[in-house]
Design a protein around this motif. Structure first.
Motif, PDB file in Angstrom:
ATOM      1  N   LEU A   1      32.433  21.108  90.133  1.00 59.56           N
ATOM      2  CA  LEU A   1      31.777  21.835  91.215  1.00 59.56           C
ATOM      3  C   LEU A   1      30.937  20.817  91.975  1.00 59.56           C
ATOM      4  O   LEU A   1      29.869  20.415  91.523  1.00 59.56           O
ATOM      5  CB  LEU A   1      30.914  22.953  90.633  1.00 59.56           C
ATOM      6  CG  LEU A   1      30.264  23.931  91.599  1.00 59.56           C
ATOM      7  CD1 LEU A   1      31.310  24.697  92.374  1.00 59.56           C
ATOM      8  CD2 LEU A   1      29.373  24.896  90.835  1.00 59.56           C
ATOM      9  N   VAL A   2      31.438  20.347  93.108  1.00 59.70           N
ATOM     10  CA  VAL A   2      30.823  19.211  93.792  1.00 59.70           C
ATOM     11  C   VAL A   2      29.593  19.611  94.571  1.00 59.70           C
ATOM     12  O   VAL A   2      28.545  18.951  94.504  1.00 59.70           O
ATOM     13  CB  VAL A   2      31.854  18.533  94.731  1.00 59.70           C
ATOM     14  CG1 VAL A   2      31.217  17.352  95.464  1.00 59.70           C
ATOM     15  CG2 VAL A   2      33.052  18.054  93.933  1.00 59.70           C
ATOM     16  N   ASP A   3      29.658  20.744  95.322  1.00 59.02           N
ATOM     17  CA  ASP A   3      28.540  21.086  96.201  1.00 59.02           C
ATOM     18  C   ASP A   3      28.551  22.585  96.474  1.00 59.02           C
ATOM     19  O   ASP A   3      29.602  23.238  96.456  1.00 59.02           O
ATOM     20  CB  ASP A   3      28.650  20.308  97.516  1.00 59.02           C
ATOM     21  CG  ASP A   3      27.344  20.327  98.312  1.00 59.02           C
ATOM     22  OD1 ASP A   3      26.334  20.813  97.766  1.00 59.02           O
ATOM     23  OD2 ASP A   3      27.350  19.878  99.463  1.00 59.02           O
ATOM     24  N   VAL A   4      27.360  23.131  96.718  1.00 60.65           N
ATOM     25  CA  VAL A   4      27.182  24.539  97.111  1.00 60.65           C
ATOM     26  C   VAL A   4      26.253  24.552  98.306  1.00 60.65           C
ATOM     27  O   VAL A   4      25.143  24.025  98.244  1.00 60.65           O
ATOM     28  CB  VAL A   4      26.596  25.377  95.952  1.00 60.65           C
ATOM     29  CG1 VAL A   4      26.434  26.833  96.388  1.00 60.65           C
ATOM     30  CG2 VAL A   4      27.462  25.284  94.716  1.00 60.65           C
TER      31      VAL A   4
ATOM     32  N   ALA B   1      32.385  23.513  97.248  1.00 58.19           N
ATOM     33  CA  ALA B   1      33.365  22.420  97.269  1.00 58.19           C
ATOM     34  C   ALA B   1      33.771  22.091  95.835  1.00 58.19           C
ATOM     35  O   ALA B   1      32.909  21.923  94.967  1.00 58.19           O
ATOM     36  CB  ALA B   1      32.795  21.191  97.957  1.00 58.19           C
ATOM     37  N   LEU B   2      35.115  21.993  95.592  1.00 53.38           N
ATOM     38  CA  LEU B   2      35.654  21.698  94.265  1.00 53.38           C
ATOM     39  C   LEU B   2      36.524  20.444  94.322  1.00 53.38           C
ATOM     40  O   LEU B   2      37.150  20.160  95.345  1.00 53.38           O
ATOM     41  CB  LEU B   2      36.511  22.866  93.757  1.00 53.38           C
ATOM     42  CG  LEU B   2      35.839  24.242  93.646  1.00 53.38           C
ATOM     43  CD1 LEU B   2      36.881  25.294  93.297  1.00 53.38           C
ATOM     44  CD2 LEU B   2      34.739  24.207  92.591  1.00 53.38           C
ATOM     45  N   GLU B   3      36.573  19.732  93.195  1.00 55.38           N
ATOM     46  CA  GLU B   3      37.444  18.566  93.057  1.00 55.38           C
ATOM     47  C   GLU B   3      38.039  18.557  91.658  1.00 55.38           C
ATOM     48  O   GLU B   3      37.403  19.023  90.700  1.00 55.38           O
ATOM     49  CB  GLU B   3      36.677  17.247  93.282  1.00 55.38           C
ATOM     50  CG  GLU B   3      36.391  16.928  94.728  1.00 55.38           C
ATOM     51  CD  GLU B   3      35.732  15.562  94.881  1.00 55.38           C
ATOM     52  OE1 GLU B   3      35.503  14.891  93.841  1.00 55.38           O
ATOM     53  OE2 GLU B   3      35.440  15.167  96.015  1.00 55.38           O
ATOM     54  N   TRP B   4      39.283  18.017  91.514  1.00 52.80           N
ATOM     55  CA  TRP B   4      39.920  17.897  90.212  1.00 52.80           C
ATOM     56  C   TRP B   4      40.945  16.778  90.248  1.00 52.80           C
ATOM     57  O   TRP B   4      41.198  16.182  91.311  1.00 52.80           O
ATOM     58  CB  TRP B   4      40.572  19.223  89.808  1.00 52.80           C
ATOM     59  CG  TRP B   4      41.649  19.688  90.746  1.00 52.80           C
ATOM     60  CD1 TRP B   4      42.979  19.418  90.689  1.00 52.80           C
ATOM     61  CD2 TRP B   4      41.470  20.509  91.916  1.00 52.80           C
ATOM     62  NE1 TRP B   4      43.648  19.998  91.726  1.00 52.80           N
ATOM     63  CE2 TRP B   4      42.745  20.687  92.502  1.00 52.80           C
ATOM     64  CE3 TRP B   4      40.377  21.106  92.524  1.00 52.80           C
ATOM     65  CZ2 TRP B   4      42.941  21.430  93.657  1.00 52.80           C
ATOM     66  CZ3 TRP B   4      40.569  21.854  93.674  1.00 52.80           C
ATOM     67  CH2 TRP B   4      41.837  22.012  94.223  1.00 52.80           C
ATOM     68  N   ALA B   5      41.545  16.497  89.101  1.00 54.13           N
ATOM     69  CA  ALA B   5      42.584  15.455  88.995  1.00 54.13           C
ATOM     70  C   ALA B   5      43.901  16.113  88.583  1.00 54.13           C
ATOM     71  O   ALA B   5      43.896  17.197  87.983  1.00 54.13           O
ATOM     72  CB  ALA B   5      42.168  14.405  87.966  1.00 54.13           C
ATOM     73  N   PRO B   6      45.048  15.495  88.907  1.00 55.80           N
ATOM     74  CA  PRO B   6      46.341  16.068  88.516  1.00 55.80           C
ATOM     75  C   PRO B   6      46.463  16.198  87.004  1.00 55.80           C
ATOM     76  O   PRO B   6      45.775  15.510  86.241  1.00 55.80           O
ATOM     77  CB  PRO B   6      47.365  15.055  89.061  1.00 55.80           C
ATOM     78  CG  PRO B   6      46.639  14.314  90.130  1.00 55.80           C
ATOM     79  CD  PRO B   6      45.209  14.257  89.697  1.00 55.80           C
TER      80      PRO B   6
END
Length: 475
Positions: free
Chosen positions: A275-278, A284-289
């Protein structure tokens, strides 16, 4: 001291014939040795000095010419046809033929069980197709072809199997179904049951391989008939993926086909979901394959949200092709969790990556501040942006004059003919709209020709443009 000087003239006479035999020796390989003090009688007299001046200079060594490389082997040697007493071969020319051009090809045969190779054609030929005649029916022969050039013969191209001399009524040919000409995809656990028809008389030999190795018969079952071959796997595994080669062969003549099988399964879950930012109503979300893509390309990701009050999951974003996203339109006062599934051709991952933290959407106080717009001085003297242009018209046909002007306050427009102001005259109609000034001259006569002027006036100044109007009589 006198006897020591007597041998000197003999030294000059004896080495004279020494260079004569030099041309008999090949100049490109060895150089004839020059006479030295050790090889002449002068060395015995103890006077080596005169030996340094031979009458004939020794020939200089010439650089050895690079040897031309022989051509490479012919390519794709195959049997085109077999009859009761002959074999017809085809092949492709070698790619690098060497520095000199090819003189041709030589075909050689050897009976099965023997090591004696016999040349079939006495002279090299340039065709890449050749029929070997006068063979005994029922014999087995090995065949090879060499490429010949001025620099030598190539390494021979040899048929892998000996050819049985008997008539082939129908050459082998594989009829690969259309749906098998592209990658054949199955899921893990599915059965693979493929039938590939072929033709050929007499009955051809059918050979299956994977990566040039025999198949694992404990997992793969092959059943062959006179007209087709059946490839069967009861429960496919990912290790069964790969390229399988099918060869149908009759007496050295063969046809080949490739079967590409891909066994897939659902991918693993995405990794490192953060959970990068609110801010405001957004997250905003980020992840890896995923670490395991299930042996199939990842098509995208599905992002879901769940609010703390209901605990139910709802899809917020479908088929996201990137590894980051922004979720908007969240409700003030709710607390959200998020999870992401990976998707490939087999479907969604069994598990999802879930955010470790939650996002609380708080109500933010906003105050409106009116934007201060600086006052701008809009006053501007008249200026024509498009002038009048000279015109020629015909008597009795109405015509228009146009020009464009700008200015603030809006300027007053005055039309003049030959420096005389045009007042209320029914022949003239003057208009201005959106800065475009027009003057219509109704049914002009030659008297109406002359210099027309448009003048624009406002409190800041004035400007004018003019043109010439020529009215011609009817032809």
């Amino acid at each position: 001291p006198a006897p020591e000087k007597e041998p000197a003239p003999t030294l000059k006479e004896e080495p004279a014939p020494a260079p004569a035999p030099a041309p008999e020796q090949p100049p490109a390989t060895e150089q004839p040795p020059a006479p030295t003090a050790e090889a002449t009688p002068a060395s015995e007299g103890g006077s080596p000095a005169p030996t340094a001046e031979p009458q004939a200079p020794a020939p200089e060594p010439q650089p050895e010419k690079p040897k031309a490389e022989p051509p490479s082997s012919p390519l794709s040697l195959t049997v085109e046809e077999v009859s009761a007493n002959s074999i017809t071969l085809t092949w492709k020319a070698p790619e690098p033929t060497g520095r000199p051009g090819l003189d041709g090809y030589v075909v050689e045969i050897c009976k099965d069980g023997s090591t004696d190779w016999t040349v079939v054609n006495k002279e090299p030929f340039l065709s890449t197709r050749y029929t070997i005649p006068d063979l005994g029916s029922g014999e087995k022969v090995h065949v090879r072809v060499k490429a010949i050039s001025a620099s030598g013969a190539s390494v021979p191209a040899t048929l892998e199997q000996p050819v049985l001399i008997r008539e082939i009524l129908q050459l082998p040919r594989i009829r690969m179904p259309r749906h098998l000409r592209q990658t054949y995809v199955r899921r893990v656990g599915d059965a693979v049951n493929i039938m590939i028809p072929f033709q050929g008389k007499p009955d051809p030999e059918v050979i299956w391989t994977k990566n040039a190795q025999p198949l694992d018969t404990s997992r793969i079952n092959i059943r062959n008939t006179q007209r087709d071959t059946i490839f069967y796997i009861r429960q496919a595994q990912r290790s069964d993926s790969g390229k399988y080669e099918l060869a149908v062969r009759i007496n050295g003549a063969e046809d080949k086909a490739t079967l590409d099988i891909q066994v897939i399964e659902p991918p693993g879950p995405p990794q490192n979901l953060k959970l990068v930012d609110v801010w405001g109503f957004n997250v905003a979300l980020e992840w890896a394959p995923p670490a395991d893509n299930g042996n199939s390309e990842i098509k995208g990701y599905i992002v879901q949200k769940s609010d703390k009050k209901s605990g139910k999951w709802f899809t917020a974003l479908e088929r996201c092709t990137r590894t980051s996203c922004t979720i908007s339109d969240l409700i003030i006062g709710n607390t959200y969790s998020f999870r992401v599934f990976a998707e490939n051709a087999c479907g969604l991952s069994e598990k999802a990556a879930v955010t470790s933290g939650v996002a609380h959407i708080k109500k933010t106080k906003t105050t409106y501040q009116a934007e201060k717009i600086p006052q701008r001085d809009m006053m501007e003297p008249p200026k024509f942006t498009q002038p009048l242009t000279d015109r020629t018209t015909t008597r009795g046909y109405s015509t228009h004059l146009f020009c464009c002007v700008r200015g603030f306050p809006q300027p007053k427009i005055i039309w003049m003919k030959n420096q005389m102001e045009i007042r209320e005259d029914p022949k003239y109609i003057a208009m201005i709209e959106q800065g475009v000034c027009s003057l219509e001259i109704r049914k002009p006569s030659p008297f109406d020709g002359g210099i027309y002027t448009c003048k624009a006036v406002n409190p800041l100044g004035e400007a004018s443009v003019d043109c010439k109007l020529d009215v011609k009589g009817k032809i």
